[in-house]
Write a protein that holds these residues in place. Structure first.
Motif, PDB file in Angstrom:
ATOM      1  N   LYS A 133       1.040  -1.229  -0.092  1.00 29.20           N
ATOM      2  CA  LYS A 133      -0.063  -0.054  -0.114  1.00 29.20           C
ATOM      3  C   LYS A 133       0.948   1.322   0.078  1.00 29.20           C
ATOM      4  O   LYS A 133       2.148   1.241   0.242  1.00 29.20           O
ATOM      5  CB  LYS A 133      -0.819  -0.091   1.131  1.00 29.20           C
ATOM      6  N   SER A 143      -0.156  -3.768  -6.222  1.00 27.10           N
ATOM      7  CA  SER A 143       0.030  -2.288  -5.318  1.00 27.10           C
ATOM      8  C   SER A 143      -0.557  -0.999  -6.161  1.00 27.10           C
ATOM      9  O   SER A 143      -0.976  -1.319  -7.323  1.00 27.10           O
ATOM     10  CB  SER A 143       1.756  -2.063  -5.029  1.00 27.10           C
ATOM     11  N   GLY A 160      -6.287   0.206   0.557  1.00 24.54           N
ATOM     12  CA  GLY A 160      -5.808   0.557   2.105  1.00 24.54           C
ATOM     13  C   GLY A 160      -6.386  -0.176   3.253  1.00 24.54           C
ATOM     14  O   GLY A 160      -5.925  -0.105   4.330  1.00 24.54           O
ATOM     15  N   ALA A 219      -4.209   3.915  -2.056  1.00 21.60           N
ATOM     16  CA  ALA A 219      -4.598   3.670  -0.784  1.00 21.60           C
ATOM     17  C   ALA A 219      -4.288   5.146   0.096  1.00 21.60           C
ATOM     18  O   ALA A 219      -5.135   5.418   0.939  1.00 21.60           O
ATOM     19  CB  ALA A 219      -3.505   2.846   0.135  1.00 21.60           C
TER      20      ALA A 219
END
Length: 582
Positions: free
Chosen positions: A440, A474, A501, A494
């Motif tokens: 994140k 990611s 997140g 995030a």
């Protein structure tokens, strides 16, 4: 195109008057030894140079600029070279992506504020290509791209090695205990043995191909090696051509059309291009007012075979690509199979894309494969949506493991890149080959700048067991030289409150590339509760840097699906001559 030498030159607003202002502008320029006749109706051509010794990919640009100047002078132009911010990926921290928009602002304001009729854009390292095209597009002047070219093949232990790609490969072998640190370090000098950009189909070579596919450069610009004399010939010819473009009124808005971007999307799939092209093409299109969306990558790109067999997806390097025929050979192969969406798209030499490439020679069917023998059947960038990426995420099929393109596994979560580095080497980490690595807070706002850390190295204990790939997710980017089953650019990120997140260790995640699906397997109620708790935490987070450019970046950067441009830079503002101040 029609030559009109009676066309009013933009530079005439500075140099073409017999009053106090014309006197001053000409007089100040004359302190460089410029004679009167240079100011008499000649197009003033800016050479926008990203030369820097801190950007090794572009460190040979002084010589390239001299060849551009020769061409401009031969065609009757007046060359003026100027520097702009050189955002090279190799040295710049935290990432050159953080300063791509800054460089584009430098370019835009340098063009708009100076007596320039057109520009030659000297580009090379990853972000310099989109940055200069973005800045020039916002001014909509005649512009032509001259790329610095890829470096020669790397050499190590009698074998060819690819820049960037070999680093990821050997680093994993060190962690797996297969080679020593001394063997790893021995490859360092051999990887980069000449001037130029990465010799793999990384982001630099990808964006050079995108510039050519968009029609913003002369044919063969993308692949001629940096140290090949033909690179300097192309620079000379580009200098000549930009002068003609001024008299023809051939501005970027006539080249960077929706047709051009759709052609580029198709070409990116055929060459196995970098995922970074998704962000950069969106940003360039945004400056030109072209509404390019992630769905266009699915609609245009998916189903396109990857026929260029280059690292990191395949075997060869950019030297072989050029000797095999370069991008013109790819375009001919695609065009003969009716896989170029718009053959009639205009290019900077005044001809259409197909006119330029329909007779291109093809010398090597291993490097540039035939369509019935592709490297991968469908190399189009995969766009993934779902409750984990409501605004989209991307994956590069040609660099992924086919068996992982549909996968379900438990999440192993890293809160940020520092947490990843702290945790990944732990021998007690609860992870196996079926796990999904999730990182994140590495997106545009979160890093900041969205660094190329998405291709997380695998846990050493799994590497030692022979595991070579895992699904990784990611909100970061990854180098175009990297490889693996890596989901990137998760949007919203995030740090902007995106669902990424709220992922926790042990959550099940499902990915299905053929269906374009990325799903966090929790209930809607659980997701809502986690999102509420996450929002409260985000409200208390203060940026690491108060003030300065990073603060501006975090406040105004758009998300990955929007091209990561600044919200106030989107659009074409034109090149209206600023009012003089004298």
């Amino acid at each position: 195109m029609t030559i009109d030498k009676k066309r009013t030159l933009r530079s005439a607003a500075w140099f073409g008057t017999a009053d106090k202002n014309g006197f001053m502008y000409r007089s100040w320029m004359k302190n460089q030894g410029i004679p009167d006749h240079e100011f008499q109706g000649k197009p003033v051509i800016g050479i926008c140079n990203t030369w820097s010794e801190l950007t090794p990919c572009n460190a040979h640009f002084r010589k390239i600029a001299e060849h551009v100047k020769r061409g401009i002078i031969e065609a009757g132009g007046f060359p003026v070279e100027f520097p702009v911010f050189s955002n090279g990926e190799s040295n710049l921290r935290p990432t050159a992506m953080l300063t791509r928009n800054l460089a584009s602002m430098d370019v835009e304001e340098s063009i708009r504020g100076n007596p320039l009729d057109a520009v030659v854009l000297l580009v090379g390292c990853d972000k310099t290509t989109p940055a200069l095209l973005m800045g020039a597009a916002s001014c909509d002047v005649p512009a032509i791209v001259v790329t610095g070219g890829p470096m020669l093949n790397g050499k190590h232990e009698g074998k060819d090695i690819g820049s960037g790609t070999v680093v990821w490969q050997l680093s994993e072998q060190v962690k797996a205990g297969k080679i020593s640190i001394h063997e790893f370090m021995a490859a360092e000098a051999g990887m980069s043995r000449s001037a130029g950009t990465c010799n793999t189909m990384g982001t630099a070579s990808t964006m050079a191909c995108m510039a050519e596919a968009l029609g913003t450069s002369l044919p063969h610009n993308a692949a001629i090696p940096a140290v090949d004399a033909r690179r300097y010939v192309l620079a000379h010819m580009s200098g000549m051509r930009i002068v003609e473009m001024v008299w023809e009124g051939l501005t970027l808005s006539k080249i960077l059309t929706r047709k051009a971007f759709e052609n580029a999307i198709r070409v990116n799939a055929a060459i196995g291009g970098s995922t970074n092209a998704v962000i950069h093409l969106k940003a360039i299109a945004g400056r030109m007012g072209v509404d390019l969306e992630l769905e266009d990558w699915t609609r245009v790109g998916r189903g396109t075979p990857t026929i260029v067999d280059l690292q990191p997806s395949g075997r060869f390097l950019m030297e072989e690509f050029y000797y095999a025929g370069g991008l013109p050979a790819v375009l001919r192969r695609l065009g003969e199979a009716d896989l170029i969406p718009h053959k009639d798209a205009m290019t900077v030499n005044g001809k259409t894309l197909w006119e330029n490439n329909q007779d291109a020679p093809q010398y090597n069917d291993e490097v540039i494969r035939k369509l019935d023998n592709p490297l991968i059947d469908d190399g189009g960038i995969c766009i993934l949506r779902g409750n984990l990426s409501p605004r989209g995420a991307v994956l590069k099929p040609s660099a992924a493991s086919p068996e992982l393109m549909k996968h379900r596994g438990k999440a192993v979560v890293f809160e940020d890149f520092a947490h990843y580095k702290e945790r990944i080497n732990d021998p007690d980490l609860d992870v196996d080959a079926s796990s999904v690595l999730v990182m994140k807070n590495c997106g545009p706002k979160g890093y900041p700048g969205m660094a190329e850390v998405g291709n997380m190295g695998l846990p050493p204990k799994l590497l030692a067991q022979g595991v070579k790939d895992m699904v990784r997710i990611s909100d970061a980017r990854m180098s175009g030289t990297a490889y693996g089953t890596v989901v990137l650019h998760v949007a919203p990120e995030a740090a902007a409150g995106g669902p990424l997140g709220i992922v926790q260790d042990g959550d099940w995640i499902e990915m299905d590339c053929s269906a374009g699906r990325l799903h966090l397997d929790i209930s809607d109620e659980e997701m809502a509760q986690r999102q509420t708790a996450r929002a409260e935490k985000l409200a208390q987070v203060k940026p690491a840097m108060q003030g300065g450019y990073q603060s501006l970046y975090i406040d105004r950067v758009l998300q990955a699906d929007e091209g990561c441009d600044f919200d106030f830079l989107v659009g074409c503002r034109g090149a209206a001559v600023p009012k003089h101040s004298h």
